[in-house]
Design a protein around this motif. Sequence first.
Motif, PDB file in Angstrom:
ATOM      1  N   GLY A 134       0.807  -1.207   0.000  1.00 51.34           N
ATOM      2  CA  GLY A 134       0.000   0.000   0.000  1.00 51.34           C
ATOM      3  C   GLY A 134       0.842   1.260   0.000  1.00 51.34           C
ATOM      4  N   PHE A 135       0.198   2.356   0.378  1.00 57.88           N
ATOM      5  CA  PHE A 135       0.861   3.647   0.550  1.00 57.88           C
ATOM      6  C   PHE A 135       0.922   3.944   2.039  1.00 57.88           C
ATOM      7  CE2 PHE A 135      -0.767   4.469  -3.800  1.00 57.88           C
ATOM      8  CZ  PHE A 135       0.437   4.797  -4.396  1.00 57.88           C
ATOM      9  N   PHE A 136       2.115   4.271   2.548  1.00 57.67           N
ATOM     10  CA  PHE A 136       2.296   4.586   3.961  1.00 57.67           C
ATOM     11  C   PHE A 136       2.506   6.085   4.122  1.00 57.67           C
ATOM     12  CE2 PHE A 136       5.088   5.348   7.633  1.00 57.67           C
ATOM     13  CZ  PHE A 136       4.249   4.876   8.633  1.00 57.67           C
ATOM     14  N   TRP A 137       1.726   6.690   5.029  1.00 60.85           N
ATOM     15  CA  TRP A 137       1.869   8.112   5.352  1.00 60.85           C
ATOM     16  C   TRP A 137       2.289   8.223   6.817  1.00 60.85           C
ATOM     17  CZ3 TRP A 137       2.119  10.708   1.143  1.00 60.85           C
ATOM     18  CH2 TRP A 137       1.383  10.323   0.038  1.00 60.85           C
ATOM     19  N   PRO A 138       3.561   8.613   7.078  1.00 66.12           N
ATOM     20  CA  PRO A 138       4.061   8.687   8.454  1.00 66.12           C
ATOM     21  C   PRO A 138       3.386   9.802   9.255  1.00 66.12           C
ATOM     22  CG  PRO A 138       5.690   9.569   6.938  1.00 66.12           C
ATOM     23  CD  PRO A 138       4.575   9.007   6.099  1.00 66.12           C
ATOM     24  N   ALA A 139       3.274   9.586  10.552  1.00 63.00           N
ATOM     25  CA  ALA A 139       2.654  10.559  11.444  1.00 63.00           C
ATOM     26  C   ALA A 139       3.681  11.438  12.165  1.00 63.00           C
ATOM     27  CB  ALA A 139       1.794   9.830  12.481  1.00 63.00           C
ATOM     28  N   HIS A 140       4.963  11.083  12.077  1.00 61.24           N
ATOM     29  CA  HIS A 140       5.992  11.819  12.814  1.00 61.24           C
ATOM     30  C   HIS A 140       7.195  12.128  11.938  1.00 61.24           C
ATOM     31  CE1 HIS A 140       3.657   9.787  15.982  1.00 61.24           C
ATOM     32  NE2 HIS A 140       3.815  10.944  16.578  1.00 61.24           N
ATOM     33  N   GLU A 141       7.950  13.105  12.379  1.00 67.64           N
ATOM     34  CA  GLU A 141       9.193  13.496  11.716  1.00 67.64           C
ATOM     35  C   GLU A 141      10.372  12.779  12.379  1.00 67.64           C
ATOM     36  OE1 GLU A 141       9.323  15.493   9.060  1.00 67.64           O
ATOM     37  OE2 GLU A 141       7.155  15.795   9.114  1.00 67.64           O
ATOM     38  N   MET A 142      11.501  12.802  11.713  1.00 67.79           N
ATOM     39  CA  MET A 142      12.729  12.265  12.286  1.00 67.79           C
ATOM     40  C   MET A 142      13.019  12.950  13.617  1.00 67.79           C
ATOM     41  SD  MET A 142      14.108   9.927  10.349  1.00 67.79           S
ATOM     42  CE  MET A 142      15.809   9.928  10.870  1.00 67.79           C
ATOM     43  N   LYS A 190       5.595   7.520  21.956  1.00 67.68           N
ATOM     44  CA  LYS A 190       5.271   6.576  23.027  1.00 67.68           C
ATOM     45  C   LYS A 190       4.748   5.276  22.430  1.00 67.68           C
ATOM     46  CE  LYS A 190       5.877   9.567  26.388  1.00 67.68           C
ATOM     47  NZ  LYS A 190       7.196   9.632  26.893  1.00 67.68           N
ATOM     48  N   ALA A 191       4.946   4.183  23.143  1.00 69.68           N
ATOM     49  CA  ALA A 191       4.403   2.895  22.716  1.00 69.68           C
ATOM     50  C   ALA A 191       2.900   3.043  22.529  1.00 69.68           C
ATOM     51  CB  ALA A 191       4.700   1.825  23.759  1.00 69.68           C
ATOM     52  N   GLY A 192       2.390   2.557  21.411  1.00 69.21           N
ATOM     53  CA  GLY A 192       0.970   2.636  21.115  1.00 69.21           C
ATOM     54  C   GLY A 192       0.565   3.845  20.296  1.00 69.21           C
ATOM     55  N   ASP A 193       1.448   4.860  20.195  1.00 69.61           N
ATOM     56  CA  ASP A 193       1.144   6.008  19.328  1.00 69.61           C
ATOM     57  C   ASP A 193       1.028   5.538  17.888  1.00 69.61           C
ATOM     58  OD1 ASP A 193       1.322   7.779  21.465  1.00 69.61           O
ATOM     59  OD2 ASP A 193       3.220   8.682  20.816  1.00 69.61           O
ATOM     60  N   VAL A 194       0.226   6.222  17.107  1.00 65.03           N
ATOM     61  CA  VAL A 194       0.100   5.900  15.684  1.00 65.03           C
ATOM     62  C   VAL A 194       1.373   6.347  14.968  1.00 65.03           C
ATOM     63  CG1 VAL A 194      -1.170   6.371  13.550  1.00 65.03           C
ATOM     64  CG2 VAL A 194      -2.414   6.027  15.690  1.00 65.03           C
ATOM     65  N   ALA A 195       2.041   5.401  14.316  1.00 61.62           N
ATOM     66  CA  ALA A 195       3.261   5.684  13.552  1.00 61.62           C
ATOM     67  C   ALA A 195       2.920   6.238  12.176  1.00 61.62           C
ATOM     68  CB  ALA A 195       4.092   4.417  13.406  1.00 61.62           C
ATOM     69  N   GLY A 196       1.772   5.855  11.662  1.00 62.42           N
ATOM     70  CA  GLY A 196       1.332   6.315  10.347  1.00 62.42           C
ATOM     71  C   GLY A 196       0.158   5.490   9.872  1.00 62.42           C
ATOM     72  N   MET A 197      -0.343   5.846   8.715  1.00 58.75           N
ATOM     73  CA  MET A 197      -1.500   5.168   8.136  1.00 58.75           C
ATOM     74  C   MET A 197      -1.081   4.441   6.865  1.00 58.75           C
ATOM     75  SD  MET A 197      -3.676   6.025  10.394  1.00 58.75           S
ATOM     76  CE  MET A 197      -5.255   5.530   9.747  1.00 58.75           C
ATOM     77  N   LEU A 198      -1.587   3.224   6.713  1.00 60.20           N
ATOM     78  CA  LEU A 198      -1.304   2.420   5.525  1.00 60.20           C
ATOM     79  C   LEU A 198      -2.596   2.281   4.721  1.00 60.20           C
ATOM     80  CD1 LEU A 198       0.786   0.711   3.983  1.00 60.20           C
ATOM     81  CD2 LEU A 198      -0.055  -1.255   5.280  1.00 60.20           C
ATOM     82  N   TYR A 199      -2.544   2.763   3.482  1.00 62.14           N
ATOM     83  CA  TYR A 199      -3.682   2.698   2.566  1.00 62.14           C
ATOM     84  C   TYR A 199      -3.464   1.530   1.620  1.00 62.14           C
ATOM     85  CZ  TYR A 199      -4.710   7.339   4.335  1.00 62.14           C
ATOM     86  OH  TYR A 199      -5.000   8.397   5.159  1.00 62.14           O
ATOM     87  N   SER A 200      -4.395   0.601   1.602  1.00 66.12           N
ATOM     88  CA  SER A 200      -4.286  -0.626   0.808  1.00 66.12           C
ATOM     89  C   SER A 200      -4.396  -0.356  -0.681  1.00 66.12           C
ATOM     90  CB  SER A 200      -5.382  -1.603   1.238  1.00 66.12           C
ATOM     91  OG  SER A 200      -5.385  -2.736   0.413  1.00 66.12           O
ATOM     92  N   ARG A 238       5.017   4.321  -1.359  1.00 64.35           N
ATOM     93  CA  ARG A 238       4.674   2.954  -1.765  1.00 64.35           C
ATOM     94  C   ARG A 238       5.513   1.929  -1.007  1.00 64.35           C
ATOM     95  NH1 ARG A 238       3.424   0.664  -7.709  1.00 64.35           N
ATOM     96  NH2 ARG A 238       2.883  -1.418  -6.991  1.00 64.35           N
ATOM     97  N   CYS A 239       4.845   0.895  -0.514  1.00 65.09           N
ATOM     98  CA  CYS A 239       5.563  -0.159   0.202  1.00 65.09           C
ATOM     99  C   CYS A 239       4.918  -1.511  -0.078  1.00 65.09           C
ATOM    100  CB  CYS A 239       5.597   0.109   1.699  1.00 65.09           C
ATOM    101  SG  CYS A 239       4.001   0.271   2.470  1.00 65.09           S
ATOM    102  N   ALA A 240       5.709  -2.553   0.113  1.00 64.61           N
ATOM    103  CA  ALA A 240       5.254  -3.929  -0.045  1.00 64.61           C
ATOM    104  C   ALA A 240       5.062  -4.535   1.345  1.00 64.61           C
ATOM    105  CB  ALA A 240       6.283  -4.739  -0.833  1.00 64.61           C
ATOM    106  N   ALA A 241       4.335  -5.627   1.406  1.00 64.80           N
ATOM    107  CA  ALA A 241       4.146  -6.324   2.676  1.00 64.80           C
ATOM    108  C   ALA A 241       5.513  -6.676   3.265  1.00 64.80           C
ATOM    109  CB  ALA A 241       3.319  -7.587   2.470  1.00 64.80           C
ATOM    110  N   GLY A 242       5.713  -6.349   4.528  1.00 69.33           N
ATOM    111  CA  GLY A 242       6.966  -6.655   5.207  1.00 69.33           C
ATOM    112  C   GLY A 242       8.007  -5.550   5.149  1.00 69.33           C
ATOM    113  N   ASP A 243       7.775  -4.523   4.332  1.00 70.33           N
ATOM    114  CA  ASP A 243       8.736  -3.417   4.256  1.00 70.33           C
ATOM    115  C   ASP A 243       8.798  -2.659   5.574  1.00 70.33           C
ATOM    116  OD1 ASP A 243       9.380  -3.930   1.625  1.00 70.33           O
ATOM    117  OD2 ASP A 243       8.400  -2.146   0.807  1.00 70.33           O
ATOM    118  N   LEU A 244      10.003  -2.246   5.938  1.00 70.90           N
ATOM    119  CA  LEU A 244      10.218  -1.399   7.105  1.00 70.90           C
ATOM    120  C   LEU A 244       9.710  -0.001   6.756  1.00 70.90           C
ATOM    121  CD1 LEU A 244      11.579  -1.134   9.908  1.00 70.90           C
ATOM    122  CD2 LEU A 244      13.658  -0.526   8.698  1.00 70.90           C
ATOM    123  N   VAL A 245       8.829   0.557   7.599  1.00 72.88           N
ATOM    124  CA  VAL A 245       8.301   1.893   7.314  1.00 72.88           C
ATOM    125  C   VAL A 245       8.764   2.932   8.335  1.00 72.88           C
ATOM    126  CG1 VAL A 245       6.349   1.129   5.927  1.00 72.88           C
ATOM    127  CG2 VAL A 245       6.064   1.335   8.392  1.00 72.88           C
TER     128      VAL A 245
END
Length: 85
Positions: free
Chosen positions: A15-23, A28-38, A65-72
């Motif tokens: 899918g397409f990954f949209w990150p929620a944070h900057e470098m 915190k654990a449980g925060d949304v890292a980003g959204m993945l659109y299928s 764009r990312c494939a299943a298993g890609d590090l995001v």
Amino acid sequence: ADHRVLTSVRAPNEGFFWPAHEMLDEVKAGDVAGMLYSFDEIGREPTALTYPASGVVTMRRTHARCAAGDLVVSTAPVITSDDIL
């Protein structure tokens, strides 16, 4: 705490990954890292991917764009001066 432990978030599907944070953002654990659109299910709601542990963002995907298993996204623990001394 073991400061050598890095954590990562991987795409569960293509899918397409949209990150929620900057470098270097602190997260915190449980925060949304980003959204993945299928790719396969265009009308499907995006999947929220979350951080498995608290830390600082040390890597984030530079193209959507990312494939299943890609590090995001990856994080490293926050290290304070007390941890070093």
